[in-house]
Design a protein around this motif. Structure first.
Motif, short mmCIF file in Angstrom:
data_model
loop_
_atom_site.label_atom_id
_atom_site.label_comp_id
_atom_site.label_asym_id
_atom_site.label_seq_id
_atom_site.Cartn_x
_atom_site.Cartn_y
_atom_site.Cartn_z
N ALA A 42 -93.30 103.88 -37.91
CA ALA A 42 -94.48 103.04 -37.75
C ALA A 42 -95.61 103.78 -37.03
CB ALA A 42 -94.12 101.76 -37.00
N THR A 43 -95.24 104.68 -36.12
CA THR A 43 -96.25 105.42 -35.36
C THR A 43 -96.95 106.46 -36.22
OG1 THR A 43 -95.02 105.10 -33.30
CG2 THR A 43 -96.64 106.88 -33.35
N VAL A 44 -96.17 107.18 -37.04
CA VAL A 44 -96.76 108.27 -37.83
C VAL A 44 -97.28 107.79 -39.18
CG1 VAL A 44 -95.27 109.97 -36.74
CG2 VAL A 44 -94.53 108.90 -38.88
N ALA A 45 -97.04 106.53 -39.56
CA ALA A 45 -97.51 106.03 -40.85
C ALA A 45 -99.03 106.13 -41.00
CB ALA A 45 -97.04 104.59 -41.06
N PRO A 46 -99.83 105.73 -39.99
CA PRO A 46 -101.29 105.85 -40.16
C PRO A 46 -101.78 107.28 -40.32
CG PRO A 46 -100.74 104.36 -38.35
CD PRO A 46 -99.48 105.06 -38.72
N LEU A 47 -100.96 108.26 -39.96
CA LEU A 47 -101.39 109.65 -40.08
C LEU A 47 -101.55 110.07 -41.54
CD1 LEU A 47 -99.23 111.36 -37.32
CD2 LEU A 47 -101.65 110.76 -37.22
N ALA A 48 -100.99 109.30 -42.47
CA ALA A 48 -101.16 109.63 -43.89
C ALA A 48 -102.63 109.53 -44.30
CB ALA A 48 -100.30 108.70 -44.74
N ASP A 49 -103.45 108.83 -43.51
CA ASP A 49 -104.88 108.72 -43.80
C ASP A 49 -105.72 109.68 -42.97
OD1 ASP A 49 -104.57 106.63 -45.68
OD2 ASP A 49 -104.39 105.17 -44.05
N ASP A 50 -105.07 110.45 -42.09
CA ASP A 50 -105.81 111.40 -41.27
C ASP A 50 -106.24 112.60 -42.12
OD1 ASP A 50 -105.80 113.97 -39.36
OD2 ASP A 50 -106.25 112.20 -38.16
N PRO A 51 -107.52 112.99 -42.11
CA PRO A 51 -107.97 114.10 -42.97
C PRO A 51 -107.25 115.41 -42.69
CG PRO A 51 -109.84 112.86 -42.09
CD PRO A 51 -108.63 112.36 -41.38
N ASP A 52 -107.00 115.72 -41.44
CA ASP A 52 -106.32 116.97 -41.12
C ASP A 52 -104.88 116.98 -41.64
OD1 ASP A 52 -108.55 118.03 -39.76
OD2 ASP A 52 -108.02 116.90 -37.96
N VAL A 53 -104.20 115.86 -41.50
CA VAL A 53 -102.83 115.77 -42.00
C VAL A 53 -102.82 115.84 -43.53
CG1 VAL A 53 -100.79 114.29 -42.13
CG2 VAL A 53 -102.05 114.49 -39.99
N ARG A 54 -103.76 115.17 -44.16
CA ARG A 54 -103.82 115.21 -45.63
C ARG A 54 -104.10 116.62 -46.14
NH1 ARG A 54 -107.06 110.07 -46.17
NH2 ARG A 54 -108.82 111.47 -46.47
N ASP A 55 -104.98 117.33 -45.45
CA ASP A 55 -105.27 118.71 -45.88
C ASP A 55 -104.04 119.61 -45.73
OD1 ASP A 55 -107.83 117.98 -46.49
OD2 ASP A 55 -108.71 118.71 -44.60
N ALA A 56 -103.34 119.46 -44.61
CA ALA A 56 -102.14 120.27 -44.42
C ALA A 56 -101.07 119.93 -45.46
CB ALA A 56 -101.58 120.05 -43.01
N ALA A 57 -100.90 118.63 -45.75
CA ALA A 57 -99.93 118.23 -46.76
C ALA A 57 -100.35 118.71 -48.14
CB ALA A 57 -99.77 116.71 -46.75
N ALA A 58 -101.64 118.67 -48.44
CA ALA A 58 -102.12 119.13 -49.74
C ALA A 58 -101.89 120.62 -49.91
CB ALA A 58 -103.61 118.80 -49.89
N ASP A 59 -102.10 121.40 -48.87
CA ASP A 59 -101.84 122.84 -48.96
C ASP A 59 -100.36 123.12 -49.21
OD1 ASP A 59 -104.50 123.28 -48.50
OD2 ASP A 59 -104.27 123.63 -46.35
N THR A 60 -99.50 122.38 -48.52
CA THR A 60 -98.06 122.57 -48.71
C THR A 60 -97.63 122.15 -50.11
OG1 THR A 60 -97.69 122.19 -46.35
CG2 THR A 60 -95.78 122.02 -47.79
N LEU A 61 -98.10 120.97 -50.55
CA LEU A 61 -97.76 120.50 -51.88
C LEU A 61 -98.34 121.40 -52.96
CD1 LEU A 61 -98.32 116.65 -51.40
CD2 LEU A 61 -96.13 117.82 -51.64
N GLY A 62 -99.56 121.89 -52.74
CA GLY A 62 -100.18 122.77 -53.72
C GLY A 62 -99.40 124.06 -53.89
#
Length: 305
Positions: A42-62
């Motif tokens: 529940a604590t880390v769920a809102p981080l899915a909307d954080d721009p920095d977290v999304r960018d890091a996840a996108a780089d890893t997924l890419g």
């Protein structure tokens, strides 16, 4: 001599109270915050909307998708394909499928790590997790918008979350925290009560206990700030930088709040004790000074001739 001994003993107990208060808060937060899977997710769920977290996840997924494309095509991936994959990964992080995958991955990894820390039978073995069910779930959800996502292979690969050495060290620390989360708060309260009870001047002891608690809370808040810098600096790879800072801030939000509550509580107790000692006795002094309460002067007696 006896009042001096009482004062020294009271001072030692109050100092111990100030030191134990932040340690007890830290232990309680560790056992009832990050160590709880539901609270963690529940604590880390809102981080899915954080721009920095999304960018890091996108780089890893890419990077991962580019490797899959290279395996499927049996050849090197050119720059155009890499750019397309990166843009697709960034778009994916803004979908509901990414949010579902984020929650599922965090729940799976956290539950696996927590189970390993609580089970002594896993000593000497690394902590691994198979994210294939999560990958399959994300793939099926993504295929609703991107049909070719069905072709993404799902591999059952054990991902090492903690090495055997890291897991053994964390397991020992977890056992210590489990004990400390119960005994440290109890010891802090006992020392505070004992320090005030044995003091020759109890009002001053209460004031000192409040100030010590406030200083302990300020020290804990400072430790959280220093811990953030150390944690972000030591994390390698794509999880470092602002993304890691966002995760750290989310996990330690309740700890920072608890630290400032200690500061506020300690200062409130100290101020209330000082004010009651400073002004609490003024009405009695004034009552003694009222002229109506003075005894009537004695009438002079006459002496005979």
């Amino acid at each position: 001599m006896f009042p001096r001994l009482r004062g020294a003993l009271s001072a030692v107990l109050i100092v111990l109270t100030g030191l134990l208060a932040p340690c007890a808060t830290l232990a309680g937060w560790a056992m009832h915050g990050p160590a709880d899977t539901g609270h963690y997710v529940a604590t880390v769920a809102p981080l899915a909307d954080d721009p920095d977290v999304r960018d890091a996840a996108a780089d890893t997924l890419g990077s991962g998708f580019a490797g899959i494309v290279g395996e499927v095509t049996a050849g090197p991936v050119n720059g155009t394909v890499r750019l397309f994959v990166r843009d697709a990964a960034r778009s994916f992080t803004r979908t509901e499928a990414f949010h579902e995958g984020w929650d599922a991955a965090n729940r799976t990894v956290h539950a696996t790590v927590l189970r390993a820390l609580r089970d002594d039978a896993t000593a000497g073995r690394p902590v691994t997790v198979d994210l294939a069910p999560v990958t399959e779930r994300v793939r099926d959800r993504l295929a609703e918008d991107v049909p070719f996502a069905r072709r993404i292979p799902v591999r059952h690969t054990a991902v090492t979350v903690l090495t055997a050495h890291q897991a053994d060290r964390l397991r020992e620390g977890y056992r210590v925290l489990d004990v400390a989360a119960f005994w440290l708060p109890l010891a802090a309260v006992v020392f505070a009560v004992a320090g005030i009870a044995v003091a020759a001047r109890r009002r001053r002891a209460v004031t000192a206990a409040g100030i010590g608690t406030a200083l302990g809370g300020a020290l804990l808040a400072l430790a959280v700030v220093v811990g953030r810098r150390l944690t972000v600096a030591e994390l390698p790879g794509p999880v470092d930088g602002p993304a890691a800072g966002a995760v750290y801030d989310a996990l330690t939000e309740t700890l920072r709040t608890a630290a400032w509550l200690l500061v506020g509580l300690g200062l409130t107790v100290a101020l209330a004790s000082w004010l009651t000692g400073r002004y609490g006795r003024l009405p009695s002094r004034r009552s003694r000074a009222e002229p109506g309460t003075d005894p009537a002067p004695a009438r002079p007696t006459r002496t005979g001739r």
